[in-house]
Design an enzyme around this catalytic site. Structure first.
Site, PDB file in Angstrom:
ATOM      1  N   PHE A   2      -2.790   8.078   0.151  1.00 17.97           N
ATOM      2  CA  PHE A   2      -4.140   8.533  -0.166  1.00 17.97           C
ATOM      3  C   PHE A   2      -4.513   9.671   0.789  1.00 17.97           C
ATOM      4  O   PHE A   2      -3.733  10.028   1.678  1.00 17.97           O
ATOM      5  CB  PHE A   2      -5.137   7.379  -0.020  1.00 17.97           C
ATOM      6  N   SER A  40      -2.166   1.332  -7.419  1.00 15.08           N
ATOM      7  CA  SER A  40      -2.739   1.152  -6.087  1.00 15.08           C
ATOM      8  C   SER A  40      -4.071   1.883  -6.003  1.00 15.08           C
ATOM      9  O   SER A  40      -4.168   3.054  -6.377  1.00 15.08           O
ATOM     10  CB  SER A  40      -1.789   1.698  -5.023  1.00 15.08           C
ATOM     11  N   CYS A  47      -5.376  -0.733   0.685  1.00 15.24           N
ATOM     12  CA  CYS A  47      -4.702  -0.420  -0.567  1.00 15.24           C
ATOM     13  C   CYS A  47      -4.516  -1.719  -1.333  1.00 15.24           C
ATOM     14  O   CYS A  47      -3.799  -2.612  -0.888  1.00 15.24           O
ATOM     15  CB  CYS A  47      -3.351   0.232  -0.272  1.00 15.24           C
ATOM     16  N   THR A  49      -3.956  -3.725  -5.302  1.00 16.25           N
ATOM     17  CA  THR A  49      -3.290  -3.537  -6.586  1.00 16.25           C
ATOM     18  C   THR A  49      -4.181  -3.992  -7.731  1.00 16.25           C
ATOM     19  O   THR A  49      -4.712  -5.111  -7.707  1.00 16.25           O
ATOM     20  CB  THR A  49      -1.972  -4.334  -6.615  1.00 16.25           C
ATOM     21  N   ALA A  67      -4.845 -11.140  -0.373  1.00 15.20           N
ATOM     22  CA  ALA A  67      -4.199 -12.299   0.239  1.00 15.20           C
ATOM     23  C   ALA A  67      -4.739 -12.535   1.645  1.00 15.20           C
ATOM     24  O   ALA A  67      -5.554 -11.757   2.165  1.00 15.20           O
ATOM     25  CB  ALA A  67      -2.689 -12.102   0.263  1.00 15.20           C
ATOM     26  N   HIS A 105      -3.106   0.976   4.748  1.00 10.85           N
ATOM     27  CA  HIS A 105      -2.721  -0.189   5.552  1.00 10.85           C
ATOM     28  C   HIS A 105      -3.659  -0.252   6.755  1.00 10.85           C
ATOM     29  O   HIS A 105      -3.462   0.439   7.759  1.00 10.85           O
ATOM     30  CB  HIS A 105      -1.265  -0.090   6.003  1.00 10.85           C
ATOM     31  N   THR A 157     -13.146  13.259  11.049  1.00 10.43           N
ATOM     32  CA  THR A 157     -12.660  13.884  12.280  1.00 10.43           C
ATOM     33  C   THR A 157     -13.356  13.258  13.478  1.00 10.43           C
ATOM     34  O   THR A 157     -14.577  13.095  13.476  1.00 10.43           O
ATOM     35  CB  THR A 157     -12.933  15.403  12.262  1.00 10.43           C
TER      36      THR A 157
END
Length: 212
Positions: A2, A40, A47, A49, A67, A105, A157
């Site tokens: 991404f 995704s 991220c 699904t 999960a 992640h 930033t």
């Protein structure tokens, strides 16, 4: 992958499950035929699904499963019906590379410790907002002044760093197209450190382990 450039703000309409696995349904302006099963989608950073997609009004509703690891390490476990989330679909070859490389992640959760309005003289576009956040101790070293950081799925930033604290500035446009206008001191947000900083640190660590 991404970029951290939010393309829609979705709304959670249903949450089912427990601490081991939770199914979350999100309402979005995305066209349903633009989301394939298994696609995704960055949802305020993580991220996730798409496990189902259906038309709803002018957009769609899609479901994702979170999960235990995701629920433990991110703010997803706090989401309830009505929670608004920043959305971004994954990059395709040939897409413009804005923002910075984001994996979805999440490393941990940062806390907003202060918010202040930054005004300019005769600014017709409105005021910007400076947020000061506190990073988890394990990831503070990865955050550098003028470097990039992803917070709740938004590429930003870093303006300044002091110990574990760092600040980012959001212009009026960014506030209006993300959930950041709602954020206040005490809120927690998903943090993903810069990918290059992560690998640079690992390389330095590996060099220290290598025989001379």
């Amino acid at each position: 992958m991404f970029t951290g450039l939010v393309t829609d703000v979705g709304r959670v309409v249903a949450v089912d499950g427990d601490a081991r696995l939770r199914r979350i349904v999100i309402e979005s302006a995305y066209a349903p035929d633009g989301i394939a099963l298994g696609a995704s989608i960055a949802c305020s950073g993580p991220c996730l699904t798409a496990v189902s997609v259906e038309s709803h009004g002018a957009g769609c509703r899609f479901a994702v499963d979170a999960a235990a690891e995701t629920l433990d390490r991110t703010t997803v476990g706090l989401w309830r019906e009505g929670t608004r989330v920043n959305l971004e679909r994954s990059l395709r070859l040939g897409d413009e590379m804005g923002g910075h490389l984001v994996t979805g992640h999440v490393d941990g959760i940062a806390e907003i410790v202060a918010r202040e309005t930054v005004t300019g003289e005769d600014n017709p576009w409105g005021a910007s907002e400076r947020f000061t956040l506190r990073a988890p101790a394990a990831f503070a070293a990865f955050i550098a002044e003028k470097g990039s950081v992803c917070l709740d799925g938004t590429s930003l930033t870093v303006n300044a760093v002091s110990g574990r604290d760092f600040s980012v500035l959001l212009i009026p446009h960014s506030l209006s197209v993300t959930t950041w206008e709602e954020r206040r001191a005490g809120d927690r947000v998903n943090l993903e450190v810069d990918l290059i900083a992560r690998y640079a640190a690992r390389l330095a660590e590996a060099r220290g382990l290598m025989p001379g």
